[in-house]
Design a protein around this motif. Sequence first.
Motif, PDB file in Angstrom:
ATOM      1  N   THR A 257     -13.858 -15.404 -33.557  1.00 53.46           N
ATOM      2  CA  THR A 257     -13.246 -15.765 -32.539  1.00 53.46           C
ATOM      3  C   THR A 257     -14.285 -15.693 -31.653  1.00 53.46           C
ATOM      4  N   LYS A 258     -15.813 -16.797 -30.953  1.00 49.22           N
ATOM      5  CA  LYS A 258     -16.430 -16.657 -30.242  1.00 49.22           C
ATOM      6  C   LYS A 258     -16.068 -17.204 -29.289  1.00 49.22           C
ATOM      7  N   LYS A 259     -15.756 -17.197 -28.129  1.00 48.02           N
ATOM      8  CA  LYS A 259     -15.987 -17.831 -26.712  1.00 48.02           C
ATOM      9  C   LYS A 259     -16.805 -17.758 -25.702  1.00 48.02           C
ATOM     10  N   ILE A 260     -17.534 -19.194 -25.027  1.00 51.03           N
ATOM     11  CA  ILE A 260     -18.177 -19.024 -24.023  1.00 51.03           C
ATOM     12  C   ILE A 260     -17.192 -20.025 -23.117  1.00 51.03           C
ATOM     13  N   LYS A 261     -17.636 -19.276 -22.053  1.00 49.11           N
ATOM     14  CA  LYS A 261     -16.963 -20.226 -20.434  1.00 49.11           C
ATOM     15  C   LYS A 261     -18.186 -21.158 -19.908  1.00 49.11           C
ATOM     16  N   VAL A 262     -18.407 -21.880 -19.447  1.00 44.36           N
ATOM     17  CA  VAL A 262     -19.390 -23.010 -18.917  1.00 44.36           C
ATOM     18  C   VAL A 262     -18.972 -23.492 -17.460  1.00 44.36           C
ATOM     19  N   ARG A 263     -19.508 -22.813 -16.570  1.00 48.20           N
ATOM     20  CA  ARG A 263     -19.341 -23.669 -14.834  1.00 48.20           C
ATOM     21  C   ARG A 263     -20.012 -24.550 -15.082  1.00 48.20           C
ATOM     22  N   LEU A 264     -19.521 -26.067 -14.508  1.00 48.91           N
ATOM     23  CA  LEU A 264     -20.046 -27.069 -13.970  1.00 48.91           C
ATOM     24  C   LEU A 264     -20.324 -26.851 -12.885  1.00 48.91           C
ATOM     25  N   GLU A 265     -21.646 -27.343 -11.782  1.00 52.35           N
ATOM     26  CA  GLU A 265     -22.186 -27.988 -10.802  1.00 52.35           C
ATOM     27  C   GLU A 265     -22.413 -28.896 -10.632  1.00 52.35           C
ATOM     28  N   PRO A 266     -21.997 -29.820  -9.099  1.00 50.65           N
ATOM     29  CA  PRO A 266     -22.426 -30.764  -8.921  1.00 50.65           C
ATOM     30  C   PRO A 266     -24.543 -31.017  -8.519  1.00 50.65           C
ATOM     31  N   LYS A 267     -24.549 -31.995  -9.102  1.00 43.61           N
ATOM     32  CA  LYS A 267     -25.901 -32.738  -9.073  1.00 43.61           C
ATOM     33  C   LYS A 267     -26.050 -33.835  -8.356  1.00 43.61           C
ATOM     34  N   SER A 268     -27.299 -34.549  -8.099  1.00 45.79           N
ATOM     35  CA  SER A 268     -27.655 -35.365  -7.479  1.00 45.79           C
ATOM     36  C   SER A 268     -26.700 -36.556  -6.516  1.00 45.79           C
ATOM     37  N   ASN A 269     -26.232 -35.320  -5.738  1.00 48.41           N
ATOM     38  CA  ASN A 269     -25.660 -35.692  -4.221  1.00 48.41           C
ATOM     39  C   ASN A 269     -24.211 -36.205  -4.659  1.00 48.41           C
ATOM     40  N   SER A 270     -23.394 -35.273  -5.512  1.00 46.04           N
ATOM     41  CA  SER A 270     -22.250 -36.050  -5.716  1.00 46.04           C
ATOM     42  C   SER A 270     -21.182 -34.777  -6.243  1.00 46.04           C
ATOM     43  N   ASN A 271     -19.486 -35.034  -6.165  1.00 48.92           N
ATOM     44  CA  ASN A 271     -18.870 -33.906  -6.138  1.00 48.92           C
ATOM     45  C   ASN A 271     -18.566 -33.159  -7.103  1.00 48.92           C
ATOM     46  N   VAL A 272     -19.409 -33.483  -8.522  1.00 50.85           N
ATOM     47  CA  VAL A 272     -18.629 -33.628  -9.352  1.00 50.85           C
ATOM     48  C   VAL A 272     -18.959 -31.749  -9.984  1.00 50.85           C
ATOM     49  N   SER A 273     -17.638 -31.060 -10.210  1.00 51.62           N
ATOM     50  CA  SER A 273     -17.756 -29.826 -10.939  1.00 51.62           C
ATOM     51  C   SER A 273     -16.746 -29.858 -11.885  1.00 51.62           C
TER      52      SER A 273
ATOM     53  N   ASP B 182     -13.312 -32.846 -11.775  1.00 50.45           N
ATOM     54  CA  ASP B 182     -13.100 -33.244 -10.741  1.00 50.45           C
ATOM     55  C   ASP B 182     -14.262 -33.192  -9.989  1.00 50.45           C
ATOM     56  N   GLY B 183     -13.342 -34.973  -8.811  1.00 47.45           N
ATOM     57  CA  GLY B 183     -14.293 -35.407  -8.095  1.00 47.45           C
ATOM     58  C   GLY B 183     -15.114 -36.719  -8.612  1.00 47.45           C
ATOM     59  N   LEU B 184     -14.272 -36.989  -9.865  1.00 49.21           N
ATOM     60  CA  LEU B 184     -15.549 -38.442 -10.526  1.00 49.21           C
ATOM     61  C   LEU B 184     -14.936 -39.575  -9.754  1.00 49.21           C
ATOM     62  N   SER B 185     -15.767 -40.490  -9.660  1.00 54.59           N
ATOM     63  CA  SER B 185     -15.461 -41.510  -9.555  1.00 54.59           C
ATOM     64  C   SER B 185     -14.681 -42.365 -11.241  1.00 54.59           C
TER      65      SER B 185
ATOM     66  N   ALA C  26      -7.400 -42.033 -10.859  1.00 58.67           N
ATOM     67  CA  ALA C  26      -8.039 -42.219  -9.552  1.00 58.67           C
ATOM     68  C   ALA C  26      -8.096 -40.993  -8.678  1.00 58.67           C
ATOM     69  N   LYS C  27      -7.457 -40.149  -8.944  1.00 59.60           N
ATOM     70  CA  LYS C  27      -8.105 -38.850  -8.312  1.00 59.60           C
ATOM     71  C   LYS C  27      -9.458 -37.813  -8.189  1.00 59.60           C
ATOM     72  N   GLY C  28      -9.873 -38.735  -9.582  1.00 59.96           N
ATOM     73  CA  GLY C  28     -11.144 -38.242  -9.645  1.00 59.96           C
ATOM     74  C   GLY C  28     -11.442 -36.678 -11.217  1.00 59.96           C
ATOM     75  N   HIS C  29      -9.841 -36.563 -11.520  1.00 64.17           N
ATOM     76  CA  HIS C  29      -9.854 -35.986 -12.746  1.00 64.17           C
ATOM     77  C   HIS C  29     -10.174 -36.205 -13.845  1.00 64.17           C
ATOM     78  N   GLY C  30     -10.373 -35.724 -15.074  1.00 63.94           N
ATOM     79  CA  GLY C  30     -10.893 -36.230 -16.251  1.00 63.94           C
ATOM     80  C   GLY C  30     -10.927 -35.004 -17.686  1.00 63.94           C
ATOM     81  N   SER C  31     -10.998 -35.363 -18.419  1.00 69.07           N
ATOM     82  CA  SER C  31     -11.361 -34.031 -19.499  1.00 69.07           C
ATOM     83  C   SER C  31     -11.396 -34.716 -20.715  1.00 69.07           C
ATOM     84  N   ILE C  32     -11.737 -33.767 -21.496  1.00 72.17           N
ATOM     85  CA  ILE C  32     -12.197 -34.659 -23.063  1.00 72.17           C
ATOM     86  C   ILE C  32     -12.035 -33.131 -24.092  1.00 72.17           C
TER      87      ILE C  32
END
Length: 202
Positions: free
Chosen positions: A53-69, A88-91, A145-151
């Motif tokens: 099993t291979k694993k990689i964890k990726v951290r996403l940072e906000p772009k375009s003056n957003s608060n999305v991480s 988090d931080g999505l519309s 409504a709280k800006g949380h999303g998952s997929i």
Amino acid sequence: MKKSILIVPLLAFGLFLGCKSDHKKPSEGSEPESTETVATPEKKEMDNNPVETKKIKVRLEPKSNSNVSGNVLFKETDGIVSMVAVFDGLSEGSHAIHLHEKADCSSEDGKSSGGHWNPTAQPHGKWGSNDGYHKGDIGNFTADAKGHGSITFNTDEWCIGCGDPSKDILGKAVIVHEGTDDFTSQPSGDAGTRVSCGGIIE
């Protein structure tokens, strides 16, 4: 003739005693007979060829003056790559997520990651479409409504570090867009601003 008649019962009685002594219980304190465990072919195969099993964890940072991480976990087991992503931080509403060409999130707008990852030179579209799709065309997910999303996503068309340029996701970037992928507009589904970016690197 009488002698032969007597010998047969005596032989039968001797055999009976011999069989009986073979089935005697071991005496107290004696060691029980050892038994050998033989592995089945399935067990041997698993023991000799453990599933890697291979694993990689990726951290996403906000772009375009957003608060999305967010965080994305890629895991490859037995030729299948699974992706589990949380943000988090999505519309509130629907947002597109894609894999882009380069693990470069240095620019403020995320455009340093290039366009969609498309090693097979297909038109943009919905994953699995007969009309074609990019290997980076993951799709849409919904934020509450709280800006949380998952997929979550699973495919055998990706690999982690296998070296196949048409499958290897190492060196690519995960991009989240402000808008929704319409799966039709070329070359990127008119998904809008790039609001979060993370490079897939070891």
